[in-house]
Each structure stands twice: as C-alpha cells, then as structure tokens.
Design a protein around this motif. Structure first.
Motif, mmCIF file in Angstrom:
data_model
loop_
_atom_site.group_PDB
_atom_site.id
_atom_site.type_symbol
_atom_site.label_atom_id
_atom_site.label_comp_id
_atom_site.label_asym_id
_atom_site.label_seq_id
_atom_site.Cartn_x
_atom_site.Cartn_y
_atom_site.Cartn_z
ATOM 1 N N ARG A 1 -2.546 3.118 8.493
ATOM 2 C CA ARG A 1 -1.944 3.102 7.156
ATOM 3 C C ARG A 1 -2.443 4.272 6.314
ATOM 4 N N VAL A 2 -3.740 4.532 6.381
ATOM 5 C CA VAL A 2 -4.300 5.629 5.592
ATOM 6 C C VAL A 2 -3.747 6.972 6.051
ATOM 7 N N ILE A 3 -3.682 7.193 7.356
ATOM 8 C CA ILE A 3 -3.199 8.476 7.866
ATOM 9 C C ILE A 3 -1.756 8.738 7.432
ATOM 10 N N ILE A 4 -0.894 7.727 7.627
ATOM 11 C CA ILE A 4 0.520 7.912 7.281
ATOM 12 C C ILE A 4 0.683 8.120 5.773
ATOM 13 N N GLY A 5 0.048 7.260 4.980
ATOM 14 C CA GLY A 5 0.160 7.391 3.532
ATOM 15 C C GLY A 5 -0.435 8.680 3.014
ATOM 16 N N PHE A 6 -1.568 9.082 3.593
ATOM 17 C CA PHE A 6 -2.215 10.328 3.168
ATOM 18 C C PHE A 6 -1.338 11.539 3.465
ATOM 19 N N VAL A 7 -0.780 11.601 4.652
ATOM 20 C CA VAL A 7 0.069 12.739 5.024
ATOM 21 C C VAL A 7 1.282 12.834 4.101
ATOM 22 N N ILE A 8 1.929 11.697 3.847
ATOM 23 C CA ILE A 8 3.102 11.703 2.970
ATOM 24 C C ILE A 8 2.717 12.101 1.553
ATOM 25 N N GLN B 1 -9.077 8.769 -2.237
ATOM 26 C CA GLN B 1 -8.160 7.907 -2.972
ATOM 27 C C GLN B 1 -7.320 7.053 -2.039
ATOM 28 N N ALA B 2 -6.945 7.627 -0.893
ATOM 29 C CA ALA B 2 -6.135 6.874 0.069
ATOM 30 C C ALA B 2 -6.874 5.633 0.548
ATOM 31 N N TRP B 3 -8.176 5.771 0.822
ATOM 32 C CA TRP B 3 -8.960 4.612 1.251
ATOM 33 C C TRP B 3 -9.094 3.597 0.123
ATOM 34 N N LEU B 4 -9.246 4.065 -1.120
ATOM 35 C CA LEU B 4 -9.330 3.147 -2.257
ATOM 36 C C LEU B 4 -8.024 2.372 -2.434
ATOM 37 N N PHE B 5 -6.907 3.073 -2.357
ATOM 38 C CA PHE B 5 -5.615 2.423 -2.530
ATOM 39 C C PHE B 5 -5.292 1.520 -1.338
ATOM 40 N N LEU B 6 -5.815 1.853 -0.170
ATOM 41 C CA LEU B 6 -5.627 0.976 0.988
ATOM 42 C C LEU B 6 -6.211 -0.399 0.718
ATOM 43 N N ILE C 1 6.325 -7.725 1.314
ATOM 44 C CA ILE C 1 5.010 -7.627 1.966
ATOM 45 C C ILE C 1 5.217 -7.053 3.360
ATOM 46 N N GLY C 2 5.161 -5.773 3.463
ATOM 47 C CA GLY C 2 5.338 -5.091 4.737
ATOM 48 C C GLY C 2 4.600 -3.771 4.720
ATOM 49 N N GLU C 3 4.763 -3.015 5.770
ATOM 50 C CA GLU C 3 4.065 -1.745 5.874
ATOM 51 C C GLU C 3 4.549 -0.751 4.820
ATOM 52 N N GLU C 4 5.842 -0.852 4.447
ATOM 53 C CA GLU C 4 6.394 0.118 3.509
ATOM 54 C C GLU C 4 5.670 0.079 2.169
ATOM 55 N N SER C 5 5.402 -1.119 1.658
ATOM 56 C CA SER C 5 4.744 -1.229 0.358
ATOM 57 C C SER C 5 3.314 -0.696 0.408
ATOM 58 N N LYS C 6 2.604 -0.972 1.486
ATOM 59 C CA LYS C 6 1.220 -0.517 1.609
ATOM 60 C C LYS C 6 1.149 1.002 1.752
ATOM 61 N N ILE C 7 1.994 1.557 2.598
ATOM 62 C CA ILE C 7 1.983 3.003 2.809
ATOM 63 C C ILE C 7 2.421 3.731 1.547
ATOM 64 N N THR C 8 3.389 3.166 0.828
ATOM 65 C CA THR C 8 3.822 3.778 -0.429
ATOM 66 C C THR C 8 2.682 3.807 -1.438
ATOM 67 N N LEU C 9 1.940 2.713 -1.542
ATOM 68 C CA LEU C 9 0.812 2.672 -2.476
ATOM 69 C C LEU C 9 -0.251 3.699 -2.092
ATOM 70 N N ILE C 10 -0.536 3.826 -0.810
ATOM 71 C CA ILE C 10 -1.526 4.810 -0.351
ATOM 72 C C ILE C 10 -1.025 6.225 -0.631
ATOM 73 N N ALA C 11 0.267 6.468 -0.415
ATOM 74 C CA ALA C 11 0.838 7.783 -0.692
ATOM 75 C C ALA C 11 0.734 8.122 -2.174
#
Length: 267
Positions: free
Chosen positions: A81-88, A204-209, A135-145
């Motif tokens: 989750r962190v990698i995908i959100g961070f890259v985006i 920040q990505a880890w914090l938002f995760l 509640i899915g991967e999209e919401s979590k990755i968006t928040l990390i991004a």
C-alpha cells in the motif's frame, strides 16, 4: 624509494565516519542502549507487564504471528500500500510542483487551493474516502497518495522558484524549451530538494497508512495496532510500532541510494 614514501603519505585517508562498518555500528548504539534499558526496567519491576511488556514478550508475540503467517502478511500488505500510494502521490506532486513552480499563471490559480488542502489533517480525509471509495484498497491508497503528494509538491515548487536565472537563460540559448528545458536544466538543479521531498513524502506515506488502516482495514500493521489495542495486547502494539519503525528506516535507506545515484548522475 623516497618518492614512493612521499606519494603514499599524500594518499588521502578515509575518515572513520566514512567507513560503512563504522556508520552501521554507530547507528546501532542507540537502539541497543534503548533495548538494554527496556530490558532492565522490566526486569527490575519498574513497570508492570500491563504497562510495558519485556522485549522477550514482544519477541514471542512476533514469533507467534510469524509462525501463523499473519506478521508476514501484515508487513507485505502495508508495504504494498505504501509503495503504490507513494509512487502515485510523488509523481503527482512532482508534476504539480513543476507546473506551479515554473508557471506564474499556474501559481496564481493553483497554489492557494493546494496550500489550503495541505492544512487538512489526514484523519479528516478518511470518512470522505470511505463514503466515496468504500472500505477497499482504493480508499487506502488514495489516502497514502494524498500524504505523499504535499511534501514533494512543496519542495519542488519552492526549489524551482529559486533556480539560477542565468542557468535557465543558458539552456534557452542552446535551444532548450518546455519539457526539454525542465528535464535538462531545471530538474537537475533541484535534485537535492526533490530527494528531500521524497524522503518527507515517504515518511508521510507511512503516517497516512496507519491512519487508513486504523479505521478501515482487516489486514496490515495499522490493523494490527487497532486490533491489539482492542484486545489489550500491548506486546503486539509494541511489535507493530517496531515494525513500522524498521520498515520506515529501510525505505528511507532506499531513498538514500537514489540520492547517491542522482548525485553521480547529475554531478
């Protein structure tokens, strides 16, 4: 023979702080002292088990979760989750930062709104994303991004505004314009700032995760924190915190390798 001795005496000597083994040992001193103090206080009964489990108890909890495959799964899910959100988020931050930093019109139109959104706390986004994306991967990755976006945007924008004008004019004199001018002249000039922004974005990505997984997840280290808190498993809470610290440091070390590569590439 004299010449050989003179040449050897002039050979630059590496300082102790530049040696890899010294850096590793030096960095390990404080963690070892913390663990030793932790063990000592629990052994002496300064804190009860309910207040602070011993390192052995935390290790036992880690082995138990690992043997059942849960710890590996939590680490893998959170890291993904962190990698995908961070890259985006970092990519969008770099693009928006370049646009605002290089264009006065974009600065006027976009900077105030982005600056206002930057002040919104991470937890404020969670209910909105859960309603929009469920509640899915999209919401979590968006928040990390979102968390990764703002540090990169801020550092890139500020750095591009202070690029040497003479350097830019020299690039234009060689016929460079638009994207070519940005990638050839302006981006290399702000590489140190970009790397700093990436480091902040990763943190920040880890914090938002954790914010995402605390409120809407069934797997991951944030879920491990929340579930352990509900069940009163302080040993697992400490384990999750330690794992987040270790993973955060390892990912920051990867950014350090990128920094060294960039320094060799554009120095």
């Amino acid at each position: 023979m004299v010449d050989t001795d003179v040449s050897r005496s002039r050979t630059p000597q590496r300082s102790l702080s530049s040696r890899s083994w010294a850096v590793i040992l030096g960095g390990a001193i404080l963690p070892v002292l913390i663990i030793a103090a932790w063990q000592l206080t629990t052994a002496l009964g300064v804190f009860t088990i309910a207040q602070l489990p011993s390192p052995e108890m935390v290790w036992t909890a880690a082995v138990d979760l690992f043997d059942r495959g849960l710890l590996t799964l939590d680490v893998a899910i959170s890291t993904q989750r962190v990698i995908i959100g961070f890259v985006i988020g970092a990519a969008l931050g770099l693009g928006a930062g370049a646009l605002v930093g290089l264009s006065r019109a974009s600065d006027i139109l976009l900077a105030p709104t982005i600056g206002a959104l930057r002040a919104v706390p991470s937890l404020a986004w969670v209910p909105l994303l859960l309603l929009w994306l469920k509640i899915g991967e999209e919401s979590k990755i968006t928040l990390i991004a979102i968390g990764a976006f703002f540090p990169v945007y801020t550092t890139v924008t500020g750095a591009l505004r202070h690029v040497d004008r003479q350097l830019v004019e020299a690039g234009r004199a060689f016929g460079l314009r638009g994207v070519r001018l940005f990638t050839t002249v302006q981006l290399p000039a702000v590489i140190p700032s970009v790397i700093s922004g990436l480091r902040l974005a990763l943190a920040q990505a880890w914090l938002f995760l954790v914010a995402a997984e605390l409120l809407g997840a069934s797997m991951g280290l944030g879920f491990l924190l929340s579930d352990s808190g509900t069940n009163g498993r302080l040993d697992r809470i400490l384990l999750a915190i330690i794992m987040l610290a270790v993973l955060g440091k390892l990912s920051d070390a990867l950014i350090g390798l990128l920094e060294k590569w960039a320094a060799r590439r554009w120095s």
